[in-house]
Write a protein that holds these residues in place. Structure first.
Motif, PDB file in Angstrom:
ATOM      1  N   SER A   1       0.839  -1.190   0.000  1.00 20.50           N
ATOM      2  CA  SER A   1       0.000   0.000   0.000  1.00 20.50           C
ATOM      3  C   SER A   1       0.881   1.248   0.000  1.00 20.50           C
ATOM      4  O   SER A   1       1.789   1.364   0.821  1.00 20.50           O
TER       5      SER A   1
ATOM      6  N   ASP B   1      -4.350   0.226   0.564  1.00 20.45           N
ATOM      7  CA  ASP B   1      -4.904  -1.115   0.757  1.00 20.45           C
ATOM      8  C   ASP B   1      -4.693  -1.503   2.214  1.00 20.45           C
ATOM      9  O   ASP B   1      -3.578  -1.832   2.617  1.00 20.45           O
TER      10      ASP B   1
ATOM     11  N   HIS C   1      -2.560   4.440  -3.671  1.00 17.70           N
ATOM     12  CA  HIS C   1      -2.967   3.026  -3.692  1.00 17.70           C
ATOM     13  C   HIS C   1      -3.068   2.528  -2.245  1.00 17.70           C
ATOM     14  O   HIS C   1      -2.184   1.825  -1.752  1.00 17.70           O
TER      15      HIS C   1
END
Length: 216
Positions: free
Chosen positions: A26, A32, A30
Motif C-alpha cells: 500500500s 490497501d 494506492h
C-alpha cells in the motif's frame, strides 16, 4: 507462504518525467488496508528512471531505507552532506530517524532500475545515518538491528540451491531470474512473504538474484 506476483503490484511514478514505479505494498494513492506491511517491511518499490530523471529533494522520517541497484547508476544526495553514486552490487542505507531530506537521480548515460525497501524501526527518532557497502558478498548478510532485520543477497546459477533463513518473518524478492520455493515458481519481480519459515530452500531454474529479508 503468501506469493505476490509482479503484475499485482501497484503502478506509480510519472511517465512524462521519465519515472516508472511499481509498489509491492500500500503506497500513496494506492491505499490497501490489507497490504500495509509484512514484518518490518512497509514498502518494496521498483523504480525505473530514464537518464536525467529523478526525485527532487523530499523528506523522510522514522524509516530505514535500503536500496539495491539492479542496473545503471543511482546518484544520492542528502541533507546531512552525503553524496554517492550507487551501482549494482552495492547496498545503500539511509536511516531517516528524526528527519532527513534527500535527492535521488539518474545522472548516468543509460536507464536506471533499483529496488528500494522501507522498514519500520523498532524505536523511532534518533539521528540520521547513511552508508554504502560496496560490492557486498553473498556470504555477508547486511544487519539492520534498528528494524530487527537482516538482508541476504543471493546470486544463484541455474540448478543451485540456497537455504531460506529460519525466522518469524522472511520476505523474498526476486530481482531477476526464475526460482522454485516450497513448490512455487517465482519469476522476476515476484515476492514471497513467509511466516514462521523453517527448513526451506530456494532453487534457481535459471541464473537468478534474490533479496531475502530475515526478520524477528
Amino acid at each position: 507462504m503468501d506469493v505476490r506476483r509482479a503484475d499485482e503490484r501497484y503502478p506509480g511514478g510519472d511517465s512524462t518525467a521519465g519515472i516508472e514505479t511499481w509498489h509491492a505494498f500500500s503506497f500513496g494513492p494506492h491505499y490497501d488496508p490489507d497490504n500495509l506491511r509484512f514484518g518490518a517491511v512497509i514498502a518494496c518499490n521498483e523504480e525505473n528512471l530514464a537518464p536525467g530523471a529523478g526525485f527532487d529533494e523530499h523528506p523522510h522520517s522514522h524509516t530505514e531505507i535500503v536500496t539495491w541497484v539492479v542496473a545503471g547508476e543511482l546518484t544520492h544526495r542528502d541533507s546531512t552532506g552525503h553524496e554517492s553514486v550507487v551501482r549494482h552490487g552495492d547496498v545503500q542505507r539511509l536511516s531517516s530517524a528524526g528527519g532527513v531530506r534527500h535527492v535521488e537521480r539518474n545522472d548516468g548515460p543509460g536507464p536506471l532500475t533499483f529496488v528500494q525497501m522501507w522498514l519500520a524501526p523498532l524505536d523511532p527518532g534518533g539521528d540520521p545515518f547513511y552508508e554504502v557497502v560496496r560490492g557486498i558478498a553473498d556470504s555477508t548478510p547486511y544487519a539492520l538491528p534498528e528494524a530487527g532485520a537482516m538482508l541476504h543477497v543471493r546470486r544463484l546459477r541455474a540448478g543451485e540451491r540456497t537455504a531460506v533463513p529460519d525466522a518469524a518473518h522472511v520476505y523474498v524478492h526476486v530481482v531477476r531470474g526464475d526460482v522454485r520455493l516450497d513448490g512455487e515458481e517465482l519469476h522476476t519481480g515476484d515476492a514471497a512473504r513467509i511466516t514462521d519459515a523453517k527448513g526451506l530452500e530456494a532453487e534457481a531454474a535459471t541464473e537468478a538474484e534474490l533479496l531475502v529479508w530475515e526478520m524477528t
